[in-house]
Scaffold this motif. Structure first.
Motif, PDB file in Angstrom:
ATOM      1  N   CYS A 143      36.565  49.506  38.044  1.00  0.00           N
ATOM      2  CA  CYS A 143      37.432  48.967  37.002  1.00  0.00           C
ATOM      3  C   CYS A 143      37.673  50.039  35.940  1.00  0.00           C
ATOM      4  O   CYS A 143      36.769  50.799  35.596  1.00  0.00           O
ATOM      5  CB  CYS A 143      36.755  47.743  36.378  1.00  0.00           C
ATOM      6  N   TYR A 145      38.006  49.550  32.896  1.00  0.00           N
ATOM      7  CA  TYR A 145      37.367  49.154  31.634  1.00  0.00           C
ATOM      8  C   TYR A 145      35.843  49.122  31.693  1.00  0.00           C
ATOM      9  O   TYR A 145      35.190  49.078  30.656  1.00  0.00           O
ATOM     10  CB  TYR A 145      37.855  47.770  31.207  1.00  0.00           C
ATOM     11  N   CYS A 146      35.269  49.061  32.902  1.00  0.00           N
ATOM     12  CA  CYS A 146      33.806  48.992  33.025  1.00  0.00           C
ATOM     13  C   CYS A 146      33.394  49.635  34.346  1.00  0.00           C
ATOM     14  O   CYS A 146      34.217  50.237  35.026  1.00  0.00           O
ATOM     15  CB  CYS A 146      33.331  47.535  32.927  1.00  0.00           C
ATOM     16  N   ASN A 147      32.148  49.488  34.715  1.00  0.00           N
ATOM     17  CA  ASN A 147      31.646  50.097  35.943  1.00  0.00           C
ATOM     18  C   ASN A 147      31.562  49.136  37.123  1.00  0.00           C
ATOM     19  O   ASN A 147      31.002  49.471  38.155  1.00  0.00           O
ATOM     20  CB  ASN A 147      30.272  50.733  35.695  1.00  0.00           C
ATOM     21  N   LYS A 148      32.127  47.938  36.972  1.00  0.00           N
ATOM     22  CA  LYS A 148      32.157  46.999  38.091  1.00  0.00           C
ATOM     23  C   LYS A 148      33.222  47.425  39.096  1.00  0.00           C
ATOM     24  O   LYS A 148      34.152  48.158  38.776  1.00  0.00           O
ATOM     25  CB  LYS A 148      32.471  45.587  37.597  1.00  0.00           C
ATOM     26  N   CYS A 180      38.260  44.803  37.347  1.00  0.00           N
ATOM     27  CA  CYS A 180      37.376  43.780  37.891  1.00  0.00           C
ATOM     28  C   CYS A 180      37.958  42.402  37.541  1.00  0.00           C
ATOM     29  O   CYS A 180      38.917  42.298  36.767  1.00  0.00           O
ATOM     30  CB  CYS A 180      35.970  43.929  37.328  1.00  0.00           C
ATOM     31  N   HIS A 183      37.947  41.558  33.673  1.00  0.00           N
ATOM     32  CA  HIS A 183      38.949  42.241  32.861  1.00  0.00           C
ATOM     33  C   HIS A 183      40.386  41.941  33.312  1.00  0.00           C
ATOM     34  O   HIS A 183      41.333  42.221  32.574  1.00  0.00           O
ATOM     35  CB  HIS A 183      38.671  43.742  32.826  1.00  0.00           C
TER      36      HIS A 183
END
Length: 196
Positions: A143, A145-148, A180, A183
């Motif tokens: 993602c 915006y994050c690490n997912k 993800c 998000h």
């Protein structure tokens, strides 16, 4: 025995660079790889497969009336492998033609593409590939915006997320983000440097 592979992933998951690598590997071994790409994806020109890292090659464009099986069957020297980029844009009958290449000509076919559109619905071509492929493989990315793991495509218009409209609008990072699930539904817009 030849098989039909569907390798899917979100945007920026390296699908096209993997296709180009497979084609290169076949050709470096003295074998023939025939590459197809839907004509609707004309970001870099019709009949052009181009990775975001800047590597590209010519490909056979697939139009609505293209018979992929007939094209491959009529080739004087049959390919050792058929590769397809942007498989989500194929029509269901194109996917059927690919199955005939595998089953009747015994040529492996590897299709790369997105699974879902920005409305979180399966693309028509991807749905047919899920039904027909011998092997389904996910190419993962994270993602923005994050690490997912990125599992959804988020579309933006005028800096705002869009969840309705035409299912197919050709675009790149300026329009779409791989995100993800969390998000997709709750993008942190105030921190979105990708839209600046």
């Amino acid at each position: 025995m030849a098989q039909l592979f569907f390798r899917y992933g979100a945007m920026n998951a390296s699908k096209t660079i993997q296709l180009l690598t497979v084609a290169h590997n076949y050709e470096q071994s003295g074998k023939k790889a025939t590459v197809f790409t839907p004509a609707i994806d004309d970001r870099y020109g019709v009949g052009k497969v181009t990775s975001r890292v800047g590597i590209s090659r010519e490909a056979v464009p697939v139009y609505d009336d293209t018979d992929i099986f007939k094209m491959v069957d009529n080739e004087e020297i049959k390919p050792d492998c058929v590769l397809v980029d942007e498989g989500q844009f194929l029509k269901p009958y194109h996917v059927t033609q690919l199955t005939h290449i595998v089953d009747q000509l015994n040529i492996p076919v590897i299709v790369y593409g997105l699974l879902k559109n920005f409305k979180n619905e399966l693309f028509e071509g991807s749905q047919q590939l899920l039904c027909e492929a011998d092997k389904i493989e996910e190419i993962k990315t994270v993602c923005v915006y994050c690490n997912k793991k990125a599992t959804h495509i988020l579309k933006f218009k005028d800096g705002q997320p869009v969840y309705s409209g035409e299912a197919i609008e050709i675009g790149g990072n300026e329009t779409y983000r791989s995100v993800c699930r969390r998000h997709y539904y709750h993008p942190p817009l105030e921190k979105d440097e990708y839209l600046e």
